[in-house]
Each structure stands twice: as structure tokens, then as C-alpha cells.
Enzyme design. Structure first.
Site, short mmCIF file in Angstrom:
data_model
loop_
_atom_site.label_atom_id
_atom_site.label_comp_id
_atom_site.label_asym_id
_atom_site.label_seq_id
_atom_site.Cartn_x
_atom_site.Cartn_y
_atom_site.Cartn_z
N TYR A 171 0.83 -1.21 0.00
CA TYR A 171 0.00 0.00 0.00
C TYR A 171 0.86 1.26 0.00
CZ TYR A 171 -3.98 2.95 1.51
OH TYR A 171 -4.96 3.92 1.61
N LYS A 229 0.91 4.12 -2.83
CA LYS A 229 0.56 5.50 -2.53
C LYS A 229 1.73 6.46 -2.82
CE LYS A 229 -3.74 5.12 -1.26
NZ LYS A 229 -4.79 5.55 -2.23
#
Length: 253
Positions: A154, A158
Site C-alpha cells: 500500500y 501510494k
């Protein structure tokens, strides 16, 4: 160009949480909104609520990582609402684990939704934006881009969203298109509730613990993100591009 371009927005991941809040806010701002999500029931209800309030909206089921589905969904929005000039790349999933336990599927699925999905959506929408000579792209990053235990997939996705945003700003600026990223901190959503459950805490205790670490002493709400998205897609934000704005109740590195 004020007022001469189409006012149609697409929001991915609009079935709940931040995406749903952004879609509602843009509709209130006068945009027709295409709500896109794997959760067909969520976007259908979201669109119905906007229409009931006097707005224009449609809900479309979509896997953002599927190129064919993306092109079909964007075409459907253009046909039914008009050429999309605003794109909010919000769709996201988590598959949290420490790296020694993370599977290839955990990695591929998270990068597929965030990065491949945002690439496919932007490639499809920029055609309409460049033809209209006006556009706004807002990509959802996260404070996790700075590193967060158990989120190597993640956080990589991001962080990637931030580089993606900056390059879009460079490439599309001459067409009157801006690209910016919003990096939320702790926002109270179903996703953070699921994290609380995973670590064995009640959501209320989880939020209270988080708030104690935040300078403004509260957790964020989806409306906090929607408020900034509303500004970034406005006429008045036309000289702001390639920026990452942390919405976290305090400074981030």
C-alpha cells in the site's frame, strides 16, 4: 475558459467512504457525477441520492484494473452525462501484511487497483479533458506513502501515486489540465474500521488512540477530504498543479 467547458466528474471507489463523500460534494458543487466502483449497489444508491437532491449522476460497476471495463465505463459517462473533465482517482484496497508473510497476490492486487487503475482511468479521461482544454485530476495518496508497518504494498502504491501525479501535471498542463494528490492521514471509514478489527481493537478505541497522536486532536472524516477535492477541482485552483497535500491534522515529512 470559465463556464465554457463541460462540468462532469468521475469518482472511482465511490461506493462508500471518501469516494462517496467526494461524489456528493461535487454534485453539490454543480457537477454531474459518474460514480464508479466494484460495489454496484453502493454506486447505484449514491447516484440515486444525488438525483433525489436535484443533481445528475449515474452509478457504474467497474474494476478499475480492467482496461476494457475502464474504457466502457468512461464512454458510458460521456454518453449519458457529457464529456468528463474532472477525475478523482480514489479507488483503493488494502491487503496488509508484514513483508515475510505478504503474497505476490497481495502485492499485485494492491498495485493493480491503485496504480494500474489510476493509469487506465487517466488515460481514458484525458482525451476528453484535452479536447475541452480544461481538466482537473485529483489522485488519492496517503500518509502511508511515507512508510507504514504492514503496508509495504500500500505504501509503495501510494508513493507511486505521488510520482504519477507530478508527471501528469507536467504533461497535461499545456492543455489546461491540473493534477494534484491528496494524502489523507487517519480518516474514519469502513477501511479504517477493518484495520481496527484486524488489530483486535474496537473502532471507538482505535479512533481515540489515533486522535491522541494527531495535533488537532481528532481523526479525519470523509468530508475533510471532500472539502479539499472540491477546491482542487474548482476554477480558482487553476495555478495549483503537481502538488501533494497532506490532510492529516498536522504536518507530515
Amino acid at each position: 475558459m470559465t463556464g465554457t467547458h463541460s462540468r462532469v466528474a468521475i469518482v472511482t471507489g465511490a461506493g462508500r467512504g471518501i469516494g462517496a463523500a467526494v461524489a456528493r460534494r461535487l454534485a453539490a458543487d454543480g457537477f454531474a457525477v459518474g460514480l464508479l466502483d466494484l460495489d454496484e449497489d453502493g454506486v447505484r444508491k449514491g447516484a440515486e441520492a444525488i438525483v433525489a437532491d436535484g443533481g445528475r449522476a449515474i452509478g457504474v460497476k467497474l474494476d478499475v484494473s480492467d482496461a476494457g471495463e475502464v474504457d466502457a465505463a468512461v464512454s458510458k459517462v460521456a454518453d449519458e452525462l457529457g464529456p468528463p473533465t474532472v477525475l478523482i482517482n480514489n479507488a483503493g484496497i488494502t491487503r496488509d501484511n508484514l513483508i515475510f508473510k505478504m503474497t505476490e497476490q497481495d502485492w499485485d492486487s494492491v498495485l493493480g487497483v491503485h496504480l494500474r487503475g489510476s493509469f487506465l482511468m487517466t488515460r481514458a479521461v484525458q482525451k476528453y479533458q484535452t479536447e475541452q482544454k480544461w481538466g482537473r485530476i485529483v489522485n488519492l495518496s496517503s500518509t502511508s506513502a511515507l512508510g507504514n508497518r504492514g503496508q509495504v504494498n500500500y505504501s509503495a502504491a501510494k508513493a507511486g501515486m505521488q510520482g504519477f501525479t507530478k508527471t501528469l501535471a507536467i504533461e497535461l498542463g499545456k492543455f489546461g489540465v491540473t493534477a494534484n494528490a491528496i494524502a489523507p492521514g487517519f480518516i474514519a471509514t469502513d477501511m479504517t474500521a477493518a484495520t481496527a478489527e484486524r488489530v483486535g481493537m474496537s473502532f471507538e478505541d482505535f479512533k481515540k488512540a489515533a486522535a491522541e497522536q494527531i495535533p488537532v486532536r481528532r481523526v479525519g472524516e470523509p468530508a475533510d477530504i471532500a472539502n479539499l477535492a472540491s477546491f482542487l477541482v474548482s476554477e480558482g485552483a487553476g495555478f495549483i498543479s503537481g502538488q501533494v497535500v497532506y490532510v492529516a491534522g498536522g504536518p507530515k515529512d
